[in-house]
Design a protein around this motif. Sequence first.
Motif, PDB file in Angstrom:
ATOM      1  N   SER A 116     -38.030 -46.826  12.762  1.00 38.45           N
ATOM      2  CA  SER A 116     -36.994 -45.745  13.084  1.00 38.45           C
ATOM      3  C   SER A 116     -36.935 -45.222  14.564  1.00 38.45           C
ATOM      4  N   PRO A 117     -36.002 -44.548  14.684  1.00 35.05           N
ATOM      5  CA  PRO A 117     -35.534 -44.034  15.981  1.00 35.05           C
ATOM      6  C   PRO A 117     -36.722 -42.916  16.628  1.00 35.05           C
ATOM      7  N   SER A 118     -37.424 -42.492  15.581  1.00 34.72           N
ATOM      8  CA  SER A 118     -38.343 -41.335  15.798  1.00 34.72           C
ATOM      9  C   SER A 118     -39.646 -42.117  16.103  1.00 34.72           C
ATOM     10  N   GLU A 119     -40.405 -41.714  17.360  1.00 35.66           N
ATOM     11  CA  GLU A 119     -41.632 -42.587  17.453  1.00 35.66           C
ATOM     12  C   GLU A 119     -42.735 -41.503  16.714  1.00 35.66           C
ATOM     13  N   LEU A 120     -43.353 -42.211  15.899  1.00 33.57           N
ATOM     14  CA  LEU A 120     -44.455 -41.747  15.033  1.00 33.57           C
ATOM     15  C   LEU A 120     -46.102 -41.367  15.751  1.00 33.57           C
ATOM     16  N   ASP A 121     -46.507 -40.376  15.542  1.00 33.33           N
ATOM     17  CA  ASP A 121     -47.959 -40.162  16.247  1.00 33.33           C
ATOM     18  C   ASP A 121     -49.119 -40.687  15.182  1.00 33.33           C
ATOM     19  N   PRO A 122     -49.807 -41.525  15.831  1.00 34.65           N
ATOM     20  CA  PRO A 122     -50.981 -42.038  14.905  1.00 34.65           C
ATOM     21  C   PRO A 122     -51.823 -40.948  14.615  1.00 34.65           C
ATOM     22  N   ALA A 123     -52.020 -39.917  15.326  1.00 33.36           N
ATOM     23  CA  ALA A 123     -52.874 -38.740  15.362  1.00 33.36           C
ATOM     24  C   ALA A 123     -52.649 -38.066  13.875  1.00 33.36           C
ATOM     25  N   VAL A 124     -51.482 -38.074  13.527  1.00 31.55           N
ATOM     26  CA  VAL A 124     -51.041 -37.211  12.529  1.00 31.55           C
ATOM     27  C   VAL A 124     -51.943 -37.557  11.068  1.00 31.55           C
ATOM     28  N   LEU A 125     -51.768 -39.188  10.824  1.00 36.32           N
ATOM     29  CA  LEU A 125     -52.280 -39.722   9.822  1.00 36.32           C
ATOM     30  C   LEU A 125     -53.559 -40.228   9.955  1.00 36.32           C
ATOM     31  N   SER A 144     -32.757 -43.010  10.675  1.00 35.49           N
ATOM     32  CA  SER A 144     -32.684 -41.589  11.295  1.00 35.49           C
ATOM     33  C   SER A 144     -33.869 -40.923  11.254  1.00 35.49           C
ATOM     34  N   ARG A 145     -33.885 -39.545  11.748  1.00 37.42           N
ATOM     35  CA  ARG A 145     -34.886 -38.719  12.066  1.00 37.42           C
ATOM     36  C   ARG A 145     -35.617 -38.401  10.832  1.00 37.42           C
ATOM     37  N   SER A 146     -35.266 -38.767   9.723  1.00 36.65           N
ATOM     38  CA  SER A 146     -36.023 -38.464   8.419  1.00 36.65           C
ATOM     39  C   SER A 146     -37.303 -39.043   8.338  1.00 36.65           C
ATOM     40  N   ALA A 147     -37.472 -40.163   9.328  1.00 33.82           N
ATOM     41  CA  ALA A 147     -38.700 -40.976   9.412  1.00 33.82           C
ATOM     42  C   ALA A 147     -39.842 -39.992   9.209  1.00 33.82           C
ATOM     43  N   GLU A 148     -39.828 -38.753  10.049  1.00 28.02           N
ATOM     44  CA  GLU A 148     -41.117 -38.186  10.086  1.00 28.02           C
ATOM     45  C   GLU A 148     -41.334 -37.439   8.688  1.00 28.02           C
ATOM     46  N   GLU A 149     -40.421 -37.365   7.936  1.00 27.17           N
ATOM     47  CA  GLU A 149     -40.815 -36.733   6.546  1.00 27.17           C
ATOM     48  C   GLU A 149     -41.314 -37.767   5.628  1.00 27.17           C
ATOM     49  N   LEU A 150     -40.624 -39.169   5.899  1.00 30.76           N
ATOM     50  CA  LEU A 150     -41.472 -40.253   4.964  1.00 30.76           C
ATOM     51  C   LEU A 150     -42.961 -40.511   5.747  1.00 30.76           C
ATOM     52  N   VAL A 198     -50.518 -46.744  14.075  1.00 33.21           N
ATOM     53  CA  VAL A 198     -49.069 -46.914  13.855  1.00 33.21           C
ATOM     54  C   VAL A 198     -48.794 -47.636  14.796  1.00 33.21           C
ATOM     55  N   VAL A 199     -47.429 -48.601  14.590  1.00 33.12           N
ATOM     56  CA  VAL A 199     -46.892 -49.475  15.851  1.00 33.12           C
ATOM     57  C   VAL A 199     -45.619 -48.951  15.677  1.00 33.12           C
ATOM     58  N   ASN A 200     -45.143 -48.403  16.775  1.00 34.15           N
ATOM     59  CA  ASN A 200     -43.609 -47.774  16.967  1.00 34.15           C
ATOM     60  C   ASN A 200     -42.814 -49.099  17.613  1.00 34.15           C
ATOM     61  N   ILE A 201     -41.750 -49.527  16.899  1.00 34.82           N
ATOM     62  CA  ILE A 201     -40.946 -50.169  17.300  1.00 34.82           C
ATOM     63  C   ILE A 201     -39.866 -49.714  18.257  1.00 34.82           C
ATOM     64  N   CYS A 202     -39.673 -49.533  19.499  1.00 37.15           N
ATOM     65  CA  CYS A 202     -38.933 -48.549  20.128  1.00 37.15           C
ATOM     66  C   CYS A 202     -37.811 -49.506  20.634  1.00 37.15           C
ATOM     67  N   THR A 203     -36.706 -49.793  19.917  1.00 38.05           N
ATOM     68  CA  THR A 203     -35.662 -50.707  20.245  1.00 38.05           C
ATOM     69  C   THR A 203     -34.930 -50.102  21.475  1.00 38.05           C
TER      70      THR A 203
END
Lengths: 238, 238
Positions: B201-210, B179-185, B214-219
């Motif tokens: 997760s279904p949320s794309e994560l921004d490498p810039a944040v950390l 779920s969307r909780s990916a951003e919190e994690l 980051v490799v996002n698997i956008c199924t």
Amino acid sequence: MRRKDREEPEFDINAIPGIAGRNVRSGAEIPQSVINRLPRYFRCLRELLNRDIVKVSSEQLSQAVDVTACQLRADMKYFGGLGQRGYGYNVMKLYNSISEVLGVGKKYTAVIVGAGNLGKALAQSRLFEQRGVWIKGVFDISKKKQGTTVADSEVSDVSAMRGFCRDNGIDIAVICCPSRSAEELYSLIEGTGVKGVWNFSPSELDPAVLGVPVVNICTGDSLMLLTHEMSLKENEKE
Amino acid sequence: MRRKDREEPEFDINAIPGIAGRNVRSGAEIPQSVINRLPRYFRCLRELLNRDIVKVSSEQLSQAVDVTACQLRADMKYFGGLGQRGYGYNVMKLYNSISEVLGVGKKYTAVIVGAGNLGKALAQSRLFEQRGVWIKGVFDISKKKQGTTVADSEVSDVSAMRGFCRDNGIDIAVICCPSRSAEELYSLIEGTGVKGVWNFSPSELDPAVLGVPVVNICTGDSLMLLTHEMSLKENEKE
DNA sequence: TAGATTGTTAATCGATTAACAATC
DNA sequence: TAGATTGTTAATCGATTAACAATC
């Protein structure tokens, strides 16, 4: 002809399973480079729609999807004049156009082949329903799995798959077996009328074999691209 | 503990004198377009190694990975003079060089965040061991999952994840919550020393944040590319 | 040597970008 | 109209390809 014919190689490299050629499609109006960006535009526009945002400028949208505004406008030219000078783009219109090109909104039926953890994860996700794909059947080789319920479908033996696909006009086969048996399952699909294969197995499947679109999810490749980036970053420090 | 090797023998790059770390130029020089092809070369070369094939020509290898022989030779120039005119390429040398650039063969540690079907599927796959990644811990929010065993690890509460990563010098976080909780994690990872994030997760994560790869698997994106191809094919017929 | 095949050059092709005239 | 923003052009950049001289 792209390649020259030469003498037979001393081993048949094409006979090696798990290394399938990827067919390069050409001739489509919209370049593949643009198509590959459409899903990101799609997701972003969907978010805007959810927030009842009516218009968006190329500058705003391009920031959200991390491309240049120039590039976004260049991409948009393939969708006809959806923008208005001095105003921007209508979110709904753009969303609809991109959805149509991506084939989202049409209704598809699918079967899941492999009822292990991966199959169950996919079946339980909202991936399919969000894109108009209905799971109509789930199949597995294992007798243990057969009879259990996944995604509201009773799991059946793979021997029943061919008939099921043919009789029900199934559009998509989702292959999520964990092993090399993917190739056998893939060949079973021939002649069933299935129009597309979504492959999560570790073997890359060759679209040329069945002549239908195949999208291979090469998870291992993606892990290597991650470790590569990590290596690069590590080396930068030194 | 780790499972034993099954089908794939592993090659210890560092045990081969005079190869590892010598003939590869700095990774930064290699264009991303080339990098993106390396995993396919890697897989094909691994297959050849398994078959004890010692040499391969650019013509043969290019057929297997579906690029032109020209392009393959052009790509190879980033790996120094691994080919021999009139002979071809030494499979082992090429494999080792590409492995090194991809960061395969180094040892990594990882945690899996999310012990649902997807997390379990990943944990049970051979993806990690084949690429030198060790699963050291599994975490989940759900009390139900905690205490169960996944990939030889007892599932712990996510509240313990930060400390675990820091204390054990974990390299990679694999995010597979549905779920969307990916951003919190994702934000929890900050400051733990984790060097890369692999996100399912279904949320794309921004490498810039950390500031880590980051490799996002956008199924979902991949499913849309499939339906797009299917639409194209459908339209061709008309 | 003779045949094979790389490594490299130069040409081509395609994608991205910057700039601005068109126009809402 | 005045301000905003598209659509498009031309320039640039990068990737792919064809061909062949180098050379094993």
